[in-house]
Design a protein around this motif. Structure first.
Motif, short mmCIF file in Angstrom:
data_model
loop_
_atom_site.label_atom_id
_atom_site.label_comp_id
_atom_site.label_asym_id
_atom_site.label_seq_id
_atom_site.Cartn_x
_atom_site.Cartn_y
_atom_site.Cartn_z
N UNK A 177 0.98 -1.30 -0.24
CA UNK A 177 -0.05 -0.16 0.10
C UNK A 177 0.93 1.22 -0.01
N UNK A 178 0.44 2.21 -0.96
CA UNK A 178 1.61 3.46 -0.99
C UNK A 178 0.92 4.52 -0.24
N UNK A 206 9.35 0.95 2.90
CA UNK A 206 10.40 1.21 1.99
C UNK A 206 9.96 2.84 1.42
N UNK A 207 11.04 3.58 1.15
CA UNK A 207 11.04 4.62 0.44
C UNK A 207 11.64 4.81 -0.64
N UNK A 208 11.79 6.21 -1.13
CA UNK A 208 12.46 6.29 -2.59
C UNK A 208 13.97 5.86 -2.34
N UNK A 209 14.49 6.06 -1.44
CA UNK A 209 16.13 5.89 -1.14
C UNK A 209 16.35 4.29 -1.20
N UNK A 210 15.55 3.37 -0.64
CA UNK A 210 15.96 1.85 -0.81
C UNK A 210 15.66 1.56 -2.25
N UNK A 246 5.33 8.35 -2.03
CA UNK A 246 6.67 8.47 -1.17
C UNK A 246 7.01 7.41 -0.48
N UNK A 247 6.19 6.17 -0.10
CA UNK A 247 6.71 5.25 0.54
C UNK A 247 5.62 4.04 0.27
N UNK A 248 6.10 2.89 0.61
CA UNK A 248 5.37 1.82 0.53
C UNK A 248 5.31 0.88 1.56
N UNK A 292 -2.39 -2.65 6.33
CA UNK A 292 -1.33 -1.70 5.66
C UNK A 292 -2.02 -0.25 5.74
N UNK A 293 -3.21 -0.18 5.36
CA UNK A 293 -3.73 1.33 5.62
C UNK A 293 -3.75 1.70 6.85
N UNK A 294 -3.94 1.07 7.91
CA UNK A 294 -3.84 1.36 9.39
C UNK A 294 -2.26 2.04 9.35
N UNK A 295 -1.19 1.06 8.92
CA UNK A 295 0.08 1.60 9.42
C UNK A 295 0.50 2.80 8.41
N UNK A 296 -0.34 2.96 7.19
CA UNK A 296 0.16 4.20 6.67
C UNK A 296 -0.19 5.45 7.39
#
Lengths: 789, 164, 289
Positions: free
Chosen positions: A39-40, A68-72, A109-111, A120-124
């Motif tokens: 989930x993004x 993860x984010x763009x860096x990874x 910006x993150x996944x 996943x939506x809760x964690x977002x």
């Protein structure tokens, strides 16, 4: 039961059974054990620096396996570089997920990867992103201003593409012309909105070091090539498998950042990962389309003959280039002159980046073309006080003019714009309509009649891309196999999302082989088994795919008949054919059953090859590739009748007729269905669809309550009348046709509304033709109310 | 009162009993698809507009995305899987096939379910009534023309059927 | 789009539901048809801790003529039932008609009158009809009951007079007078959408050109539906004249206050007020014969 001709039969579709019973196998119907859900997290800002992303709380949340984010992702994948060597096109490059700044509301910006989507939506909600807001660029005018903020900091300006073209001597014609007519046309931002959103499922086999990607994509092989490259894998390490697709319309071509992220994560985590885009994401962050403004200038003589034409077109391309930014507008520029005899022509195309979701091809990327050309003709007619149909007749290509080389260099051949127009006008009975219109006007009922002549570019061959400087091929590949039992399998590098290929291609393959299409199985969408092709786009499926399958089937037929001739002790196979699964021989002018069946021959070819004539390999397989002509044009004339309620501005489409000519037709029911679907998408776009961004770059169209699609009430019955002028340059004689309906509707409806508005002295110059816009026109400038009946 | 944790939920779907374990917040559409493995009900929007997820709730069309599975206890749910009995297509399904009333097929189950129930109550509809009834199901592929023709055909056939 | 967590109960008696409401108060939401609430839950625009599902309260699903000769409609009556119930058609036909214009067939099978009124969407049909017809809304708590008139019930956008521990249980409407016609017109871009502007009217005729009672209300021009009789010039309230519907419509449209809205400009909605008011009054006169 076999018919002598299967090409051209209106067979009901073979694939229907699973769909009507709910047994279709779309991506989410595929159960994958041990699978995680991605989930993004997406930007709430249109333009902002990413200062920091705090994932700690999210990582610790229930059910979360990774964040993860763009860096990874920058370590696991390569950026997307869009830099074809096209003059006037600025190269762009961007990472898999942004880590410096976000460029539109919805930019991922993150996944989060979790054991289910709910968690996943809760964690977002626990991810904290610190942004530093930047001034957003939300319209074309601002984007092109000298002091505009840069959407892409690597570019020198937001003008990502600028191209001009000129043929003949338009400057001189304008200087000489008595009359110059100008017109303007604005299309809104739209989005494809397939009923099935995007999604994918990636599985990494660590033992084989192999990635399997389940994804509903129109171009499985190019997608695989991209996916492998971006993940630094070889193409042998990647398999793309396309399940049934719930609509695509051009939105499911590019390798999107979300899909790439999911694939990279599956590899990193060593567990399958899947993603389902929800509708809000689909409307806000998948792919947008259109949003262009076109202006024409036409130099004409006193009769309305067009001496020269100029086009200026500017497109708001959004923030990211998943495609060369110029390519959509360029097609408009190249084909604008359409069915008209124009030699002195120039166009200027500007494409700008803005802080909106990036654009991509949406069914008929060149949709504005017919509205612009036909609208220009109608502007000429109004200016000269002439009948627009007469002005069309004066300028339209006749059979004697063909083949005609357009000023852009494209050759128009085997088209029938005049014939379809005259047929359409006869069927519609314009004179009777005018009587009814006049009578009803006296009762305050305002009807309008609209006309749009379409010349649709389809099936781009390699030579087109070369000439346009766009890298890539236009060819298609196919194979046909007759199995030892006589069963027939075939495959082509396309992927279906509703076009009925399993039926039409079975019909194409069945004909030379003389078998029942029910016994021909078409296999699509698995890159391990299907041959490498350019996929389904640009209305190329029928012509590119059907043609290559015909060629392969014919090659197999030839081999089978050579074997049959040898078995029958004949010198040549010239008097043999295949019918009803058997070999037939012509004796004394009549065809007779000759002995071996197709199954007999197949058995020998595979299992008793010593009986084959010398020089023939065992087996019955043919693999072919086919490169179509640079462009294949089809044409149609669209007519519609609307009823305009001048009190409210509401437009009802009361009648719609298209007379279309797409050459050889494999299955007329399917062609009619494609026309109706394309026309409906066009009508929906003209009346209802508009992606709205506010002045801060917030997308106000993030649900189906805001982004409106036409229902069965807004779409009228659509009458399709077909003519058939085969292309002499394609093996089947077919031409593409599945996008022209959008072009026609987008032109026919404003034409009809303008006709209804004629007594009021106003015309429409932009879409959608919303009640608010039409009332604004009827009300007139500075008046509180007017024209209320 | 129960907390938000998963609880046992008993569903009656197409006449069969399914015992699942679901949080109260789980959508009926998700539970049908994932827990009951009935994937014919499709998800297109999760806010009740597109109609792809339409099922029958005690015989009446309802959006499965606007129901939570816990709400379905004690009620009869009917999904697309109930309509082709023994592999034979229902009248509506057969008509859609004959009239080329589907292309990608994603909206089709929702349309079949809605129309089956609607035709039970409206056996002799006009075209305008059919379009009105269909307006709650979005289709992006067909332009509705053939779907309307199919429903007209289905209505006529149902009227002439002696035994249903 | 998945909702945030909530706990859930499905009480089998009104008392149980009200007790629960008394305990949870603002932390719980009532779910009836769910056609408005579930999208908000799924989009996480609403995040109650607890859901009280009242669909099992069969007593709230009845339509009857009560002892005071009013039409009593239980909060759980579905739009589809409202649209087809013979008592509603007979005594409050505007209500039946309004219900049939809501959404689509599947939505109307589930959506309830109680839910629609409690949700109080400014563009919704039933709040407008309820206001126009002088509806009384019955609210109950675990210990008390009270009645609120429609014009005091709709407070603002998505906001009503319902207290956190109250449940809307019934709507009562006066029965239609003889020689009272009704009109209900709305404008939307697509079949089944929320209306951009809507107008409801009743005209009860007296002898000759006399008007015994005019009721007129408008939806979609502000946070709640508004009554508009006070905008009608005195002479037009009491007697019909030539072109009466057009004259009343012009007067109302010229003076009614319309809140700005980015999607649909005030000037556009003002025009709709005029044309819809005229059409609604035309219909009402037609039906008043």
């Amino acid at each position: 039961m076999t018919q002598a001709r299967t090409i051209g039969a209106a067979l009901p579709r073979k694939e229907d059974f699973r769909f009507v019973t709910g047994q279709g196998r779309y991506l989410d119907d595929i159960a994958i054990p041990n699978c995680l859900h991605a989930h993004f997290v997406r930007s709430p800002h249109a333009h902002a620096r990413i200062v920091a992303i705090d994932c700690e709380a999210a990582r610790a949340a229930e059910g979360v396996v990774a964040v993860v984010t763009g860096r990874e992702l920058a370590e696991w994948t390569t950026p997307l570089r869009m830099a074809p060597p096209i003059e006037g096109l600025q190269p762009t490059e961007f990472p898999t997920l942004p880590f410096d700044k976000v460029r539109f509301v919805g930019d991922p910006v993150a996944c989060i990867v979790a054991i289910d989507r709910y968690l996943a939506e809760d964690a977002a909600e626990l991810i904290e992103v610190a942004y530093e807001a930047l001034e957003p660029v939300v319209d074309l005018e601002r984007a092109l201003a000298r002091d505009a903020p840069l959407v892409d900091d690597n570019l020198s300006s937001n003008l990502v593409a600028h191209q001009s073209f000129s043929a003949g001597d338009p400057g001189r014609r304008f200087a000489e012309a008595e009359i110059v007519v100008t017109a303007e046309f604005r299309q809104p931002r739209q989005t494809h909105a397939p009923i099935e959103t995007r999604g994918c499922c990636a599985l990494w086999d660590g033992g084989r070091r192999h990635l399997t990607m389940h994804v509903g994509n129109q171009v499985p092989h190019p997608f695989r090539t991209q996916l492998a490259r971006r993940l630094r894998l070889t193409e042998s390490q990647v398999t793309v498998i396309c399940p049934d697709i719930g609509g695509a319309f051009g939105q499911k071509i590019a390798l999107y950042r979300e899909e790439l992220t999911v694939a990279a994560l599956a590899r990193q985590l060593g567990r399958p990962v899947r993603w389902r885009e929800d509708r809000a994401e689909n409307l806000i962050a998948a792919s947008h389309a259109r949003e262009d403004v076109a202006r024409t200038r036409a130099a004409v003589d006193g009769d309305g003959r067009i001496l020269a034409l100029e086009l200026e077109i500017a497109e708001d391309f959004g923030a990211y280039c998943f495609y060369p930014a110029n390519y959509l507008a360029r097609v408009v520029g190249m084909i604008l002159t359409g069915p008209y005899r124009i030699n002195d022509y120039a166009f200027d195309i500007k494409v700008a980046l803005t802080n909106k979701c990036g654009n991509g091809p949406m069914r008929a990327p060149m949709a504005i073309t017919s509205w612009v050309m036909e609208g220009t003709i109608e502007a000429i007619a109004r200016r000269l006080g002439r009948d627009p149909i007469e002005v069309r007749r004066l300028n339209m290509l006749q059979a004697a003019d063909l083949p005609f080389t357009m000023p852009s260099g494209l050759v128009v051949e085997d088209v029938t714009p005049r014939e379809t127009m005259e047929a359409a006008l006869r069927i519609f009975d314009v004179a009777a309509f005018r009587e009814r219109q006049a009578r009803d006007r006296t009762h305050g009922i305002h009807r309008g009649f609209g006309l749009c002549c379409v010349v649709e570019s389809t099936t781009y061959g390699s030579a087109f891309y070369k000439a346009a400087g766009i890298p890539g091929s236009g060819h298609e590949s196919g194979w046909v196999k007759i199995e030892p039992s006589g069963a027939v399998n075939a495959s082509v590098g396309l992927m279906a999302s509703g076009q009925g290929y399993e039926t039409t291609f079975a019909q194409v393959v069945a004909e030379p082989l003389g078998v029942d299409p029910a016994n021909v199985q078409i296999h699509l969408g698995n890159t391990d088994t299907a041959p490498y092709g350019m996929g389904s786009r640009g209305a190329r499926g029928g012509t590119a795919g059907g043609s290559v399958l015909l060629l392969a089937a014919q090659a197999l037929r030839d081999k089978v008949l050579i074997i049959a001739a040898a078995l029958l002790g004949l010198n040549s196979s010239g008097e043999l054919r295949l019918r009803g699964g058997r070999v037939e021989r012509r004796l004394g002018g009549e065809w007779h059953a000759a002995g071996p069946s197709l199954a007999d021959i197949a058995h020998i070819a595979y299992l008793d090859p010593l009986r084959l004539p010398p020089g023939l390999e065992p087996g019955l397989e043919a693999h072919r590739a086919y490169d179509p002509p640079p462009i294949t044009f089809s044409n149609a004339t669209h007519l519609c009748e609307v009823r305009l309620d001048v009190a409210t501005g509401h437009v009802a489409v009361e009648r719609y007729l298209v007379v279309e000519d797409c050459g050889t037709v494999y299955n007329p029911a399917i062609v009619r269905g494609q026309q109706q679907g394309a026309i409906a998408m066009g009508i929906s776009g003209v009346l209802l669809e508009e992606v709205i961004y506010d002045e801060t770059g917030q997308n106000r169209s993030g649900s189906f309550a805001d982004y409106l699609l036409a229902t069965a009430v807004e779409i009228p019955p659509i009458e399709v009348v077909s003519q058939h002028t085969p292309s002499r340059h394609t093996p089947t004689g077919s031409k593409g046709m599945s996008e022209g309906g959008v072009m026609g509707a987008i032109g026919a409806l404003p034409s009809a509304v303008n006709d209804a508005l004629a007594p009021f002295g106003v015309i429409v110059e932009r879409q959608p033709l919303s009640p608010m816009y039409l009332r604004e026109l009827l009300r007139g400038p500075g008046r509180e109310k007017n024209c209320l009946d | 009162m129960t907390g938000s944790d998963p609880i046992p939920v008993t569903l009656t779907v197409n006449g069969r009993t399914y015992r699942v374990f679901a949080e109260p917040r789980r959508l009926l559409s998700d539970v049908l698809r994932e827990d009951c493995c009935l994937t014919g009900t499709h998800v297109g929007c999760e806010h009740g507009v597109c109609g792809a997820c339409t099922i029958l709730f005690d015989g009446a069309p309802a959006r499965a995305c606007l129901l939570y599975a816990v709400q379905a206890q004690g009620h009869a749910i009917t999904t697309i899987e109930a309509f082709a009995a023994n592999g034979e297509l229902s009248v509506v399904q057969q008509a859609l096939h004959e009239e080329h009333g589907l292309q990608c097929g994603f909206c089709t189950p929702g349309i079949v379910v809605t129309m089956e129930a609607w035709l039970d109550r409206h056996p002799d509809p006009t075209e305008a009534e059919i379009r009105e009834a269909l307006s709650g199901n979005l289709c992006r592929c067909t332009g509705y023309h053939n779907i309307v023709a199919a429903v007209m055909k289905a209505a006529a056939r149902r009227r002439t059927e002696v035994v249903r | 789009m998945k909702p945030a967590r909530f706990s859930y109960e499905a009480p089998t008696s009104l008392d149980a539901a009200l007790k629960s409401l008394a305990t949870w108060r603002g932390d719980a939401k009532i779910i009836a048809g769910g056609q408005s609430l579930a999208p908000m839950l799924n989009m996480r625009l609403a995040r109650p801790d607890h859901l009280i599902d009242i669909n099992g309260l069969a007593d709230l699903g009845r339509v009857a003529v009560d002892d005071d000769n009013r039409l009593s409609i239980g909060a759980l009556v579905r739009h589809h039932q409202l649209g087809h119930h013979e008592l509603v058609a007979q005594h409050c036909p505007m209500f039946a008609h309004a219900a049939e214009t809501i959404g689509h067939y599947a939505i109307r099978q589930r959506g309830t009158i109680g839910g629609s009124l409690a949700h109080a969407d400014p563009a919704a049909q039933l709040p407008l009809a309820a206001l126009t017809l002088d509806a009384e809304l019955e609210l109950r708590t675990a210990t008390a009951r009270r009645t609120v008139m429609a014009d005091a019930f709709f407070v603002s956008i998505f906001t009503t007079a319902i207290e956190p521990d109250e449940l809307l249980v019934a709507v009562r409407l006066p029965r239609r007078k003889p020689r009272e016609g009704w009109g209900f017109r709305l404008f939307n871009r697509r079949a089944g959408d929320f209306s951009i502007v809507s107008v409801a009217a009743t005209v009860a005729r007296g002898e000759g050109a006399a008007i015994e009672r005019l009721r007129l209300a408008i939806g979609g021009i502000g946070p709640v539906p508004v009554r508009a009789e006070h905008l009608v010039p005195a002479e037009l309230v009491t007697a019909l004249t030539e072109d009466w519907p057009a004259r009343v419509a012009a007067a109302v449209a010229a003076t009614v206050e319309i809140e700005d809205n980015e999607r649909t400009p005030v000037v556009f909605r003002r025009e709709l007020v005029e044309s819809l008011t005229r059409d609604a009054l035309d219909e009402a006169l037609e039906r008043a014969r």
